[in-house]
Design an enzyme around this catalytic site. Structure first.
Site, PDB file in Angstrom:
ATOM      1  CG  HIS A 149      -1.887   1.076   1.293  1.00 47.98           C
ATOM      2  ND1 HIS A 149      -1.595   2.367   1.660  1.00 47.98           N
ATOM      3  CD2 HIS A 149      -3.208   1.060   0.986  1.00 47.98           C
ATOM      4  CE1 HIS A 149      -2.696   3.104   1.575  1.00 47.98           C
ATOM      5  NE2 HIS A 149      -3.690   2.338   1.171  1.00 47.98           N
TER       6      HIS A 149
ATOM      7  CB  CYS B 299      -4.168   3.453  -2.261  1.00 44.45           C
ATOM      8  SG  CYS B 299      -5.196   4.551  -1.264  1.00 44.45           S
TER       9      CYS B 299
ATOM     10  CG  HIS C 261      -7.247   0.787  -0.918  1.00 40.27           C
ATOM     11  ND1 HIS C 261      -6.421   1.080   0.150  1.00 40.27           N
ATOM     12  CD2 HIS C 261      -7.608  -0.503  -0.779  1.00 40.27           C
ATOM     13  CE1 HIS C 261      -6.289  -0.015   0.891  1.00 40.27           C
ATOM     14  NE2 HIS C 261      -6.985  -0.983   0.347  1.00 40.27           N
TER      15      HIS C 261
ATOM     16  CG  HIS D 132     -10.501   6.685   3.858  1.00 41.94           C
ATOM     17  ND1 HIS D 132      -9.422   7.514   3.968  1.00 41.94           N
ATOM     18  CD2 HIS D 132     -10.090   5.500   4.400  1.00 41.94           C
ATOM     19  CE1 HIS D 132      -8.420   6.880   4.534  1.00 41.94           C
ATOM     20  NE2 HIS D 132      -8.805   5.647   4.800  1.00 41.94           N
TER      21      HIS D 132
ATOM     22  CE1 TYR E 128     -11.643   1.589   5.416  1.00 43.94           C
ATOM     23  CE2 TYR E 128     -10.592   2.965   7.079  1.00 43.94           C
ATOM     24  CZ  TYR E 128     -10.526   2.229   5.917  1.00 43.94           C
ATOM     25  OH  TYR E 128      -9.344   2.146   5.235  1.00 43.94           O
TER      26      TYR E 128
HETATM   27  C1  DNO Z   1      -6.280   3.445   5.087  1.00 47.01           C
HETATM   28  C2  DNO Z   1      -5.757   2.155   4.669  1.00 47.01           C
HETATM   29  C3  DNO Z   1      -4.375   1.875   5.171  1.00 47.01           C
HETATM   30  C4  DNO Z   1      -3.936   0.485   4.772  1.00 47.01           C
HETATM   31  C5  DNO Z   1      -2.557   0.111   5.212  1.00 47.01           C
HETATM   32  C6  DNO Z   1      -2.142  -1.152   4.524  1.00 47.01           C
HETATM   33  O1  DNO Z   1      -7.434   3.623   5.159  1.00 47.01           O
HETATM   34  O2  DNO Z   1      -5.854   2.035   3.325  1.00 47.01           O
HETATM   35  O3  DNO Z   1      -4.384   1.970   6.561  1.00 47.01           O
HETATM   36  O4  DNO Z   1      -4.792  -0.450   5.347  1.00 47.01           O
HETATM   37  O5  DNO Z   1      -1.649   1.085   4.985  1.00 47.01           O
HETATM   38  O6  DNO Z   1      -1.118  -1.741   5.227  1.00 47.01           O
END
Ligand code: DNO
Length: 398
Positions: A233, A271, A298, A353, A369
């Site tokens: 990520h 992401c 993401h 999010h 979330y």
């Molecule tokens: C935030 C998430 C991150 C993710 C971590 C993966 O909302 O996308 O906290 O879970 O960085 O290790």
């Protein structure tokens, strides 16, 4: 693409039957209750999987299998930690969970200064304010050198802002900054954070990269054997923070990671929100370059300010061209489905999010979330996916 939803297990106030009503099929979760560095025992993994199965859903992605700070710092004899990590991977694979997300951010995970910034049409969003972060670093934490990391006008505004802060404001700011650490482990107070920062003294980008390369060498061969896709990520925000180096922030970093261990098992969590917070990142272009290494996405959007602040916009608003990004991802997804010899799930993605909207407010869900805000995001993304795929089905090259 496999519509998925992040669920925090027993820590989550949103239930699996509620998630089912959003239309998502995949569950993204982790054993947040296991301290970092310990093995995720097979029976615990199996119990979590059974719960998810029983709700008519599928555990599509493990997010995250956390990496112990000692591995990031490269300190001590790490054999046991690597061994435990591989054992957790094997236990996940035995229960059919073969996509593992993780990050390589020192100490903190995603970082915001406001958990409920007002949105103009009502509801709230997560926000990163350069001024508030500077007030935290320079004044609350007293970090030498922090001033050099901010433009002069931000430093000045931070001093003004700090002078108006009550104890309660300071507590709220610390809480917001710590909220990106999911689950119950390794949250810091000011003193704890100061001490933790010291453990990274002298560790610059090169050393962190060397430690990351060592991690990849230790786990990617095991992933290949187990049929696991590892997906890192990006850093959030995608830049150094609190004087800590960050090495998963932009295309150069991603080039480095993909080459550091050139294997399909060494992949990316695309992401869009994290990468999108750096004005230099062209997110659809990054996705295109590494489409075949994206194992998880993401999807969310951010709106940036000139001083480095940003806030989370609605999923189709903000600075990233989501339609172009989804076009890249759906093309790659179609290619994989076509090439697959057996039936496969498609690329798992989740709405990342969401704004707190309507009945989210006051519900105390995990920051970032909430149910309704994320359901809105998922519905909007679903609409774009359908539109893009249908246009393509009718001959468009979109
Ligand atoms: C935030 C998430 C991150 C993710 C971590 C993966 O909302 O996308 O906290 O879970 O960085 O290790």
């Amino acid at each position: 693409m496999l519509e998925s939803w992040r669920w925090y297990g027993d820590l989550d106030d949103i239930s699996l039957p509620e998630i089912r009503q959003t239309g998502a099929k995949g569950i993204v979760t982790a054993l947040h209750e296991v301290p970092y560095g310990q093995v995720w025992e097979r029976d615990l993994v199996a119990e979590r999987r059974r719960k998810i199965d029983a709700a008519g859903l599928v555990w599509s992605v493990c997010e995250s299998l956390p990496i112990h700070e000692d591995i990031k710092r490269g300190s001590g004899n790490l054999n046991g930690l690597f061994e435990n990590y591989r054992q957790s991977m094997a236990n996940l694979a035995s229960e059919g969970v073969k996509t593992i997300c993780y990050n390589f951010m020192p100490l903190l995970d995603w970082t915001r200064t406001d958990l409920s910034a007002p949105v103009s049409n009502g509801g709230t969003c997560l926000r990163f304010s350069a001024t508030r972060m500077a007030a935290f670093e320079i004044h609350m934490l007293g970090r030498t050198d922090a001033e050099a990391d901010y433009p002069a006008d931000v430093v000045e505004k931070a001093a003004q802002y700090y002078s108006t802060m009550t104890d309660d404001d300071q507590k709220q700011l610390l809480n917001a900054i710590m909220s990106g650490l999911p689950g119950a482990f390794d949250r810091y107070d000011i003193q704890g954070l100061k001490q933790a920062l010291q453990t990274y003294n002298g560790i610059a980008q090169d050393e962190l990269r060397a430690n990351y390369a060592r991690f990849l060498n230790e786990v990617i061969p095991a992933a290949e054997e187990l049929g696991i896709s590892m997906c890192v990520h990006p850093d959030d925000p995608p830049r150094d923070i609190l004087g800590l180096p960050r090495i998963v922030s932009n295309l150069d970093d991603i080039d480095w990671i993909m080459n550091a261990y050139d294997s399909p098992a060494n992949g990316l969590t695309l992401c869009s929100g994290s990468l999108g917070a750096n004005p230099e990142n062209d997110v659809p272009a990054i996705a295109k370059k590494y489409a075949d290494r994206i194992h998880f996405a993401h999807l969310r959007n951010v709106r940036k300010d000139a001083d480095g602040s940003f806030e989370e916009a609605a999923h189709l608003e903000g600075d990233t061209d989501m339609v172009s990004l989804i076009s890249v991802l759906t093309k790659e997804n179609a290619r994989r489905l076509e090439d697959a010899e057996t039936e496969i799930m498609g690329i798992p993605f989740r709405p990342d999010h969401g704004h707190e909207l309507l009945y989210d407010i006051g519900r105390c869900s995990i920051p970032g979330y909430p149910l309704i805000g994320r359901m809105r995001g998922l519905a909007e993304i679903r609409g774009v996916i359908h539109a893009v795929e249908s246009l393509r089905g009718n001959g468009s090259s979109f």
